[in-house]
Design an enzyme around this catalytic site. Structure first.
Site, short mmCIF file in Angstrom:
data_model
loop_
_atom_site.label_atom_id
_atom_site.label_comp_id
_atom_site.label_asym_id
_atom_site.label_seq_id
_atom_site.Cartn_x
_atom_site.Cartn_y
_atom_site.Cartn_z
N GLY A 19 0.79 -1.21 0.00
CA GLY A 19 0.00 0.00 0.00
C GLY A 19 0.83 1.27 0.00
N GLY B 185 4.04 1.52 -1.34
CA GLY B 185 4.96 1.66 -2.47
C GLY B 185 5.42 0.32 -3.00
N ASP B 186 6.29 0.39 -4.00
CA ASP B 186 6.87 -0.79 -4.62
C ASP B 186 8.32 -0.95 -4.18
OD1 ASP B 186 4.52 -1.13 -5.92
OD2 ASP B 186 5.26 -0.63 -7.92
N VAL B 187 8.77 -2.20 -4.12
CA VAL B 187 10.15 -2.49 -3.75
C VAL B 187 10.84 -3.18 -4.91
CG1 VAL B 187 11.66 -3.60 -2.08
CG2 VAL B 187 9.41 -2.77 -1.36
N LYS C 20 12.84 1.03 -2.10
CA LYS C 20 11.39 1.22 -1.98
C LYS C 20 11.03 2.58 -2.55
CE LYS C 20 7.41 0.63 0.97
NZ LYS C 20 6.89 -0.03 2.16
N ASP D 274 3.05 -0.98 13.51
CA ASP D 274 2.58 -1.93 12.49
C ASP D 274 3.31 -3.27 12.63
OD1 ASP D 274 0.93 -2.70 10.43
OD2 ASP D 274 2.23 -1.95 8.85
#
EC number: 2.7.11.1
Length: 566
Positions: A26, A28-30, A45, A139
């Site tokens: 949710g 970002g992209d890695v 990231k 989290d």
């Protein structure tokens, strides 16, 4: 998710060549990426467009990063760098082999209780260090726990998770997975404290033991269960789980935060005590093996000369004033690095070192006339901060010993003064590696009633400099005949004196400031407690104590070291 719907594999992002998409969430992209400036492979990231354009998130992330930067805990995954390029926030992290705990549970099902306890204890150590520094994670869940092949566990997403509000998580669709581990107070107007992390870690322990989160169902039913439903008992869900774990889970998941364990270390200790005696030994063995295992070295990849990349904008953001260069750029000279330990990463195979750098935005300032320094040889003497001490040695050393001491213990001083020089020589010659442990059980025998803890904290401040020789020198200097305080003496050493001692052995200003500020006192307390538990596992009665991996070493025999290294 906005801005990252399509993979950007094979494209360039600043100095990074994006090689492979390895994770998507949710926030970002890695990517597995090649840092063409530092010539290494990293995990990168790329934050989503929503977060990148949110000035509040940007500010919080900076603040949380600075707070998390005080952490020097081996189970917290750090980052190499973060900033903004072309209006997109990014985080650069080390890439290693591993699997997140959620994937492990999906593949393997519930863990054996000793393994579950060993993993939770390591994550608890990371959280206690963060809480002592004034940071919360917010989290904690299996997806944010990385486990190596040696069962060394890492907590990831520090800084990012705490910088993102619950409302933002909801907008980004991240809350579904997080709800299973959220404390009741986080669903109300009540202020959530660090004990919400303890609640979440207890939920993770429950899932490790049973294979499922404590409460299941749709979002509303899970939220309601956290607030109102009775706390489930793991012993009734999975046969073979000791009944004692029911009380551990009940306290860790207490609806009232004040009724929970005070620290994650307390939770871990209670979980360990809930194990059968044989399983307690197994859990201790898992921890010991995971700590001995060598941390992986980040891989590198040769980079062709004249690589082209767009320059990054400063952190303040705004429209970039430039476009891609029309000719290859020289490697940029950078300002001095500001060393911090930013505890933030992603659910991918990541592991961290201890000192990490937050660089000022790099700027082109003319060609460099010298090549970058070569990486250290694979068999170099290295330093690693462990859960209960500090490792100093080479990976090729045939023998590794554990040395336990207490800062005001008189026999400890005699032992160190007698053998430190020979031990240092054997380490430098790669004949020996040492796991140094400092305990604090004589605190109440010191004039200040906390000298031992302060000395342990000072040693971790120095360890943060990541210099094996410097750390060993400071460890030995603590026991110098002209420095070591005695039990029940009329005075002991102040923080200023500890800082001066560090300065005399060559510590940098960051370590000296760390000592004077008492920044690592929480870390020291946790690690000294862990060291005491490790020592108890050897059935030792006191310090000094030396263990060669299989038996107690008779250090009163003057030839013990020569016999050990042959």
């Amino acid at each position: 998710m906005d801005g990252t719907a399509e993979s950007r594999e094979g494209t360039q992002f600043g100095p990074y060549r994006l090689r492979r998409l390895v994770g998507r969430g949710g926030m970002g992209d890695v990517y597995e990426a090649e840092d063409t400036v530092r010539e290494r492979i990293v995990a990168l990231k790329l934050m989503s467009e929503t977060l990148s354009s949110d000035p509040d998130f940007r500010t919080r992330m900076q603040r949380e990063a600075r707070t998390a930067g005080r952490l020097q805990e081996p189970h917290v995954v750090p980052i190499h760098d973060f900033g903004e390029i072309d209006g997109q926030l990014y985080v650069d992290m080390r890439l290693i082999n591993g699997v997140d705990l959620a994937a492990m549970l999906r593949r393997q099902g519930p863990l054996a209780p000793p393994r579950a306890v060993a993993i939770v204890r390591q994550i608890g150590s990371a959280l206690d260090a963060a809480h002592a520094a004034g940071a919360t994670h917010r989290d904690v869940k299996p997806e944010n726990i990385l486990v190596s092949a040696d069962d060394f566990a890492y907590l990831v997403d520090f800084g990012i998770a705490s910088a993102t509000t619950d409302e933002k998580l909801t907008q980004l669709g991240n809350t579904v997975g997080t709800l299973y581990y959220m404390a009741p107070e986080r669903f109300s107007e009540s202020h959530a404290t660090y004990r919400a992390d303890i609640y979440a870690l207890t939920c993770v322990l429950y899932e490790c033991l049973t294979g499922s989160p404590p409460y299941q169902g749709d979002q509303l039913s899970v939220m309601g269960a956290h607030i109102n439903q009775a706390i489930p008992r793991p012993s009734t869900v999975r046969p073979g789980i000791p009944v004692a774990f029911d009380a551990v889970i009940a306290r860790g998941m207490a609806k009232n935060p004040e009724d929970r364990y005070v620290t994650c270390g307390d939770l871990s200790a209670a979980a360990h005590a809930a194990l059968a005696t044989a399983d307690q030994d197994r859990a201790t063995d898992i921890l010991r093996r995971s700590q001995v295992a060598k941390l992986p070295v980040p891989s590198t990849h040769p980079v062709s000369p004249g690589t082209r990349w767009p320059q990054p904008t400063p952190w303040a953001g705004g429209a970039p004033p430039w476009g891609p260069p029309s000719s290859p750029l020289p490697r940029s000279a950078r300002q001095p690095w500001l060393w911090v330990g930013v505890a933030v990463a992603v659910v991918v195979a990541l592991a961290g070192g201890l000192g990490i750098a937050l660089a000022h935005p790099w700027r082109s300032s003319g060609p460099r006339t010298s090549a970058p320094p070569p990486p250290p040889p694979a068999d170099a003497v290295e330093l690693r901060v462990l859960n209960d001490g500090v490792f100093v040695g080479s990976s090729v050393a045939p023998t590794t010993i554990d040395i336990f001491n207490e800062p005001i213990c008189p026999p400890c001083g005699s032992f160190i003064r007698s053998y430190a020089s020979d031990i240092d020589t054997a380490v430098a010659d790669k004949q020996l590696a040492v796991r140094y442990h400092l305990l604090n059980f004589l605190d109440d025998q010191s004039h200040s009633k906390n000298y031992s803890t302060r000395a342990v904290a000072a040693s971790y401040c120095v360890a943060g400099q990541n210099d094996p020789k410097l750390y060993a020198s400071f460890y030995s200097a603590l026991f110098g005949s002209d420095f070591q305080p005695q039990e029940n003496a009329a005075s002991d050493r102040t923080d200023a004196e500890l800082a001066h001692l560090a300065q005399t052995v060559g510590a940098e200003p960051t370590a000296i400031s760390c000592i004077k500020s008492g920044a690592d006192l929480g870390t020291a307390q946790t690690k000294a407690t862990n060291a005491s538990e490790t020592l108890a596992g050897f059935n030792a009665s006191g310090t000094p104590f030396v263990w060669d991996g299989s038996m107690v070493v008779n250090y009163q025999d003057p030839s013990w070291l020569a016999r050990l290294i042959g």
